[in-house]
Design an enzyme around this catalytic site. Structure first.
Site: not given
Ligand code: EPZ
Length: 429
Positions: A22, A316, A408
């Site tokens: 996904k 995850d 989802r």
């Molecule tokens: C991706 O989310 C995945 N979703 C998430 O999977 C996954 O848990 C996550 O990566 C971490 O591996 C998809 O790929 C659609 P991040 P993403 O940006 O990209 C902070 C699932 O269950 N951050 O790597 O949103 C954020 O708050 C989902 O399938 C900022 O601070 O994750 C978090 O603490 C859940 N500012 C950390 O970085 C930003 O601009 C990692 O988030 C972006 C992120």
């Protein structure tokens, strides 16, 4: 809202096919906005989130084809889909679509790169955290975009196009790396992304962009170099196997002390999960069609984990692993370093008899509790699958409400588990 009912206690035996990831499919679909030619994606999972992204792309003007047949009429049921953004009909991603799926923000980079303008609703938080997008915006600004936040929307414009830049992320972000990768592929000049996410889904996107004519070096490493092109062409790409689905079913085999062959699993994307399972006493071996996971009669033991960006232990998989640790001998310390609120499965697992104490971002799990069935409620995608896993091991009946969270990210979960002997059914309500 549907519920799932499980009668636990059956060691699972059999095989489960692993679908496309996904979290790779969503950015890959957004990449179709970068070209006016057809991008064909195969091994697409049938998931609610995929349909949501397909609907979002359709309102941007992307023609969707199902195995070559126009899918505008019906649902988006195909595993193989064509995406063709000949023209961009709208550069706005509206709130009512974006709020349903945060990954919608992945259209931002492609729209600004292709059209020089985008109005994308801020995705808002979700159950596991506030989920800011500041790093996505920082990168686009460094590439020359003007960004304004107004009335819950991101207004981005780059009338003279984006310029290559050196983007150093203060923390690893999967989504921000993906948005920047896609924007940079059409920018003028070279972009260097420092502290890039190395998740297999990011590498899968990069490989697809290369197939579309992008020039990217350092794929799989923390430093990506992208030489922008005036345009990209169409391509065919197969979505990488879902490592989190693989890990979730590996835990299903371990928690029920059974044996399951995971067909099509990509072991090279699962090293941190494999290491933890082996240290807990689970047996992993290569089978004729995929990865065989077994834990028959094994005395499994507690193992500590800390979630980290790839190649560390994936956040995850944290909830699923906690369910397993509630059934083994000894204790396990689980530390969640990625999201600020990703222990919502704890009170639900506790209702089933799990002994878990949360202290800030760490949880101590005292294992060997015989889990017992209960009525529980899903709160987010991975928490809901951890409740299913606990239900498979628990004595008696477990019913899980709000299973729309499951739909989802897991395709036909109850069918796949029932195929391995689980007594599991979906109660349509
Ligand atoms: C991706 O989310 C995945 N979703 C998430 O999977 C996954 O848990 C996550 O990566 C971490 O591996 C998809 O790929 C659609 P991040 P993403 O940006 O990209 C902070 C699932 O269950 N951050 O790597 O949103 C954020 O708050 C989902 O399938 C900022 O601070 O994750 C978090 O603490 C859940 N500012 C950390 O970085 C930003 O601009 C990692 O988030 C972006 C992120």
């Amino acid at each position: 809202m549907d519920r799932i009912r499980i009668l636990g206690g059956v060691p699972l035996e059999g095989s489960i096919p692993i679908g496309g990831a996904k979290n790779a499919a969503l950015p890959l679909m957004a990449a179709s906005l970068l070209t006016s030619e057809t991008l064909t994606l195969s091994n697409l999972p049938h998931l609610a989130d995929i349909s949501t992204m397909a609907n979002l792309l359709a309102q941007h003007g992307v023609m969707l084809g199902l195995n070559g047949v126009d899918a505008q009429q019906g649902g988006f049921a195909g595993r193989v889909m064509d995406f063709r953004a000949e023209k961009i009909a709208s550069t706005e991603a509206p709130y009512d679509l974006v709020r349903r799926m945060r990954a919608s923000v992945l259209v931002l980079g492609p729209l600004v790169a292709r059209e020089g303008v985008a109005k994308v609703s801020l995705p808002g938080g979700c159950a596991i955290g506030t989920r800011p997008v500041d790093l996505h915006l920082m990168a686009l600004e460094q590439m020359g975009a003007e960004i304004e936040l107004k009335e819950g929307y991101i207004y981005a414009k780059a009338p003279k196009g984006l310029k290559g830049a050196r983007v150093a992320f203060p923390m690893v972000s999967v989504g921000a790396t993906e948005n920047t990768l896609m924007a940079a592929s059409l920018a003028d000049g070279e972009t260097v992304i420092v502290n890039a996410a190395r998740e297999p889904e990011v590498s899968d996107l990069a490989q697809c962009l290369v197939a579309m004519g992008a020039e990217i070096e350092g794929i799989g490493t923390g430093t990506l170099r992208i030489k922008g092109k005036p345009s990209l062409h169409g391509a065919q790409h197969a979505v990488v196997a879902d490592r989190i689905e693989t890990g979730s079913f590996a835990v299903a085999a371990a928690i029920t002390r059974g044996r399951i062959e995971l067909i099509g699993a990509r072991r090279d994307t699962l090293e941190a999960v494999e290491k933890v399972l082996i240290n807990a006493g689970v047996v992993l071996e290569d089978g004729p069609k995929g990865l065989i996971v077994s834990a028959r009669e094994n005395d499994l033991v507690g193992v500590d984990i800390m979630t980290e960006p790839y190649p560390g232990f994936p956040t995850d998989m944290q909830a699923q692993f906690m369910a397993l640790m509630a059934t083994v001998k000894g204790a396990s310390m689980i530390t969640e370093t990625i999201f600020e609120n990703r222990f919502m499965h704890v009170p639900e697992l506790a209702r089933m008899g799990a002994k878990v104490n949360v202290h800030g971002s760490s949880a101590i799990v005292r294992g060997s509790s015989n889990l017992s069935g209960a009525q529980v409620m899903a709160t987010d995608l991975r928490a809901s699958v951890s409740l299913v896993l606990a239900g498979l091991a628990a004595k008696g009946e477990t019913t899980i409400s709000r299973v729309y969270h499951l739909d989802r990210g897991y395709e036909r979960l109850e069918e796949k588990l029932a195929g391995c002997g689980a007594r599991i059914e979906r109660l349509k309500e």
